[in-house]
Write an enzyme that holds these catalytic residues in place. Structure first.
Site, PDB file in Angstrom:
ATOM      1  N   CYS A  64      35.373  40.066  34.387  1.00  0.00           N
ATOM      2  CA  CYS A  64      34.532  40.979  35.161  1.00  0.00           C
ATOM      3  C   CYS A  64      33.437  40.237  35.905  1.00  0.00           C
ATOM      4  O   CYS A  64      33.041  39.142  35.544  1.00  0.00           O
ATOM      5  CB  CYS A  64      33.823  41.965  34.214  1.00  0.00           C
ATOM      6  SG  CYS A  64      34.896  43.200  33.500  1.00  0.00           S
ATOM      7  N   CYS A  68      29.528  44.447  36.286  1.00  0.00           N
ATOM      8  CA  CYS A  68      30.532  45.463  35.953  1.00  0.00           C
ATOM      9  C   CYS A  68      29.920  46.592  35.131  1.00  0.00           C
ATOM     10  O   CYS A  68      29.207  46.355  34.167  1.00  0.00           O
ATOM     11  CB  CYS A  68      31.689  44.849  35.161  1.00  0.00           C
ATOM     12  SG  CYS A  68      32.981  46.077  34.809  1.00  0.00           S
ATOM     13  N   ARG A  93      42.992  38.648  33.044  1.00  0.00           N
ATOM     14  CA  ARG A  93      43.318  39.336  34.292  1.00  0.00           C
ATOM     15  C   ARG A  93      42.079  40.080  34.812  1.00  0.00           C
ATOM     16  O   ARG A  93      41.159  40.378  34.051  1.00  0.00           O
ATOM     17  CB  ARG A  93      44.504  40.278  34.102  1.00  0.00           C
ATOM     18  CG  ARG A  93      44.266  41.368  33.123  1.00  0.00           C
ATOM     19  CD  ARG A  93      45.516  42.223  32.887  1.00  0.00           C
ATOM     20  NE  ARG A  93      45.129  43.425  32.168  1.00  0.00           N
ATOM     21  CZ  ARG A  93      44.870  43.462  30.860  1.00  0.00           C
ATOM     22  NH1 ARG A  93      44.981  42.378  30.122  1.00  0.00           N
ATOM     23  NH2 ARG A  93      44.484  44.589  30.282  1.00  0.00           N
ATOM     24  N   CYS A  95      39.473  42.728  36.156  1.00  0.00           N
ATOM     25  CA  CYS A  95      39.075  44.096  35.822  1.00  0.00           C
ATOM     26  C   CYS A  95      39.335  44.993  37.021  1.00  0.00           C
ATOM     27  O   CYS A  95      39.055  44.648  38.157  1.00  0.00           O
ATOM     28  CB  CYS A  95      37.591  44.110  35.480  1.00  0.00           C
ATOM     29  SG  CYS A  95      36.880  45.757  35.331  1.00  0.00           S
ATOM     30  N   CYS A  98      35.522  46.569  38.422  1.00  0.00           N
ATOM     31  CA  CYS A  98      34.560  45.816  39.243  1.00  0.00           C
ATOM     32  C   CYS A  98      35.250  44.867  40.213  1.00  0.00           C
ATOM     33  O   CYS A  98      34.599  44.245  41.040  1.00  0.00           O
ATOM     34  CB  CYS A  98      33.579  45.058  38.354  1.00  0.00           C
ATOM     35  SG  CYS A  98      34.361  43.791  37.327  1.00  0.00           S
TER      36      CYS A  98
HETATM   37 ZN   LIG Z   1      34.794  44.856  35.221  1.00  0.00          ZN
END
Ligand SMILES: [Zn+2]
Length: 380
Positions: A64, A68, A93, A95, A98
């Site tokens: 993130c 976020c 991976r 987010c 955000c």
């Molecule tokens: Zn995020």
């Protein structure tokens, strides 16, 4: 300008891992020194930290932006990464909330302003604020504020300046003016791309006339990769090129700056040359030199992003395009890499094809392979 000697860390004695400039060079995790401040930014959801690092949460597998809005994770499950690339490389991976892979908001705004500047430069009688704002997808009030923050002037004042400039100099103002404006906005927006080290020098109005009025120091040296030429203006290093014959390298420099005055350089310049030579033999971290390089906004952005790739790592053209917020522009990115005037200082040799093949290199694919081999050796 901080000048770290790059040759002082013995290979194997920590090597690139200990580089203050590149804490991500080890396992992609930022060094422990900055963690406190980074964690504080995450807890505060500090938007001004966006683009400087991302954090990943072990329990969710997601990374993130600091800002976020999702629930704050437990500190012991959080890791920090300097780049989204490093976070992905570690198996996390992005987010979906955000969207840390999208260009930072400040950069998106700088782009919108840049587009407005171009439109104004191309127009004969100016453009209404409402139309500029609509094109940027912002309200008139908001656009006006963003424009002024990035450029320092209002759209109206900007257009007046464009007109004045047209009258005064008859310059083909468009690209150089936007680059000047963009360069000033970029420094606040683009920290992500600078990797915290000396940002690329941006001298948008210099070099216009082939280096007229400029003094350029240069030296040609032998190194283990053949011949290397290093050239610098008063602002910083403007060319590093590799080749087989020193005379050709000198000739190429003179063609690039036909009107410059060439000198052998002073003690500072000699130190820069020594730094380059040392880095070629033992490439670790970032070659931290003051740089003075002219390019389009897009090229500057690609070159900035190249300097954020840790030594010993490679990235594909497509990934690099994604890293600068231009997924799909892999071809243009490859062209920008191919026009890089600063071998090793702007490490375009760390870009490879999507399938891992080495692809081309402006100074010979064998030199590229050798540089990558040396970087891998320095990291071990
Ligand atoms: Zn995020």
């Amino acid at each position: 300008m901080v000048k770290d000697p790059v040759s002082n860390a013995a290979p194997g004695a920590g090597g690139a891992v200990k580089s203050r400039r590149n804490p991500a060079a080890d396992d992609g995790t930022a060094g422990s020194t900055g963690d406190g401040a980074q964690w504080a930014a995450v807890v505060a959801r500090d938007g001004s930290a966006d683009g400087q690092f991302v954090y990943a949460v072990r329990t969710t597998g997601v990374y993130c932006r600091p800002s976020c809005p999702s629930r704050t994770a437990r500190r012991e499950n959080v890791r920090f990464f300097e780049t989204t690339h490093a976070a992905r490389a570690a198996g996390f991976r992005a987010c979906k909330r955000c969207r840390p892979d999208a260009a930072p908001l400040a950069l998106q705004q700088a782009d919108a302003v840049l587009a407005a500047c171009r439109a104004l430069e191309a127009s004969d009688s100016g453009i209404a604020l409402a139309a500029l704002a609509a094109a940027a997808g912002l309200s008139a009030h908001h656009f006006h504020r963003v424009f002024k923050r990035v450029t320092g002037v209002t759209p109206k004042a900007y257009f007046r300046a464009v007109q004045t400039r047209r009258v005064q100099s008859g310059l083909p103002a468009a690209s150089s003016v936007t680059e000047a404006i963009y360069a000033s906005g970029y420094n606040s927006a683009g920290r992500f791309y600078g990797s915290g080290a000396a940002a690329l020098g941006m001298a948008p109005l210099a070099y216009r006339a082939g280096g007229a009025g400029q003094s350029i120091a240069y030296a040609v040296e032998s190194c283990s990769l053949g011949q290397v030429i290093v050239a610098a203006t008063a602002r910083g290093v403007c060319a590093i090129e590799l080749g087989d014959a020193g005379a050709d390298l000198g000739e190429r420099l003179r063609r690039r700056f036909p009107k410059a005055h060439f000198t052998p350089g002073d003690a500072d310049f000699r130190r820069h040359v020594a730094q380059v030579l040392a880095y070629i033999e033992h490439p670790q971290g970032l070659l931290d030199l003051p740089l003075d390089v002219q390019g389009t906004v897009f090229q500057q952005r690609v070159w900035q992003a190249l300097r954020a790739i840790p030594s010993g790592r490679t990235i594909s053209y497509a990934e690099l395009a994604g890293a600068i917020g231009r997924p799909g522009a892999a071809r243009a990115v490859a062209q920008a890499c191919a026009s890089n005037p600063l071998a090793v200082a702007v490490p375009c040799h760390r870009v490879v094809r999507g399938d891992g093949a080495l692809s081309g290199y402006r100074w010979g694919v064998e030199r590229k392979a050798e540089l990558l081999r040396r970087e891998a050796r320095e990291i071990r």
